[in-house]
Design a protein around this motif. Sequence first.
Motif, short mmCIF file in Angstrom:
data_model
loop_
_atom_site.label_atom_id
_atom_site.label_comp_id
_atom_site.label_asym_id
_atom_site.label_seq_id
_atom_site.Cartn_x
_atom_site.Cartn_y
_atom_site.Cartn_z
N CYS A 1 -0.38 16.36 -55.43
CA CYS A 1 -1.84 16.21 -55.46
C CYS A 1 -2.20 15.00 -54.61
N ASN B 1 -5.08 13.37 -54.26
CA ASN B 1 -6.21 12.52 -54.68
C ASN B 1 -5.71 11.18 -55.22
N LEU C 1 -12.08 17.98 -53.33
CA LEU C 1 -13.13 17.37 -52.53
C LEU C 1 -14.47 17.96 -52.93
N ARG D 1 -2.54 13.68 -62.11
CA ARG D 1 -2.02 14.33 -60.89
C ARG D 1 -0.72 15.06 -61.19
N ASN E 1 -10.04 7.25 -53.86
CA ASN E 1 -11.36 7.87 -53.77
C ASN E 1 -11.49 8.54 -52.41
N LEU E 2 -11.96 9.79 -52.40
CA LEU E 2 -12.16 10.53 -51.16
C LEU E 2 -13.63 10.94 -51.09
N THR F 1 -6.73 13.13 -44.42
CA THR F 1 -7.17 11.97 -45.18
C THR F 1 -6.86 10.71 -44.38
N LYS G 1 -10.72 8.96 -57.43
CA LYS G 1 -9.26 9.03 -57.51
C LYS G 1 -8.84 9.74 -58.81
N ILE H 1 -5.77 19.28 -53.10
CA ILE H 1 -6.76 18.20 -53.00
C ILE H 1 -8.10 18.66 -53.54
N THR I 1 -15.62 11.86 -54.26
CA THR I 1 -14.65 12.34 -55.25
C THR I 1 -13.74 11.18 -55.67
#
Length: 314
Positions: free
Chosen positions: A86, A88, A132, A103, A91-92, A10, A97, A130, A95
Amino acid sequence: MQHNKTYIYTYSHHEDEYDLCRLEMRALFQFDTDMNYLKSNLEVDPSRSPYIQDRLEVLYESNSIEDMQELVKDLLVTADSYKVVCLNTMNLGSTGKIHHPERRKIEREIGLCIDGEPELDRPDVVYGLILLENRWYFGKHTKSESVWRQHKHKPKSYSTALSTRVARSVVNIAVPAIENVKVIDPCCGIGTVVVEALSMGVNIVGRDISPLVCVGARENLTFFELDGKITKGPISEVQEHYDVAIIDMPYNIYSHVSPEEEYDIIYQARRIADRVVFITVDTIDHLLERAGFTIVDRGIAKKQQFERQVIVCK
């Protein structure tokens, strides 16, 4: 190092660093992405990059938390204690946050299915989870340490020197694999690049034409307890050959060089190294071509309105 494993990295950076971050991605992983994460079978120490936040060595993947709970029951924990985090936290890609309470809930649900001794404060091993693109990934988690931040507070510095963050990225661009690679920074100034390189285990030497600057660079190395060599003299007197050279071209009023001197630095770099990364404020493409270099990649290091070109040459 290449494996048949999958790693997820990340990323986080300022918008001004987008271009330089992608140049570093291409150097380390042989490709880039406009996402703030990437998957690769290459194992890279996340603390090398000023932009990488996390590395996850994937052990299991599933389409749901329930499926993942079943998978982690087979996990063999050899360490005395563990915890699950976790990843996240932002924002990935597409996906979103996952907020803090959710979490924590997910971490507990997965952690309770693992056969071992949970320890939240000082675990021997940390597992990451994670999400995704609607798929969950679980594995060994390594958090990046911002080593370059410590190097901001050096005893000697110049206002025009590269930031430690940019210097670290430039080293990764120049030396993606550090084993058996000999590197020189023949215009090293106060040693910003040399400090970052040595802290990563890169075999680098520094050199500068100014005796005062050499003293300052040596003082910085000593301050950070780094074992490196800084020699005094022009690049034209370098006799040894190197795999890579990193050259931040002189440009300020204290180190003004004529076009002829600028070309001579580039010409000498061609003589002493197989691969060179130039950092320059001016456009030097015509000089690189004249010296026989081929430009293989490039990017911009921005800081508000100030831009430097980072040019990778062979």
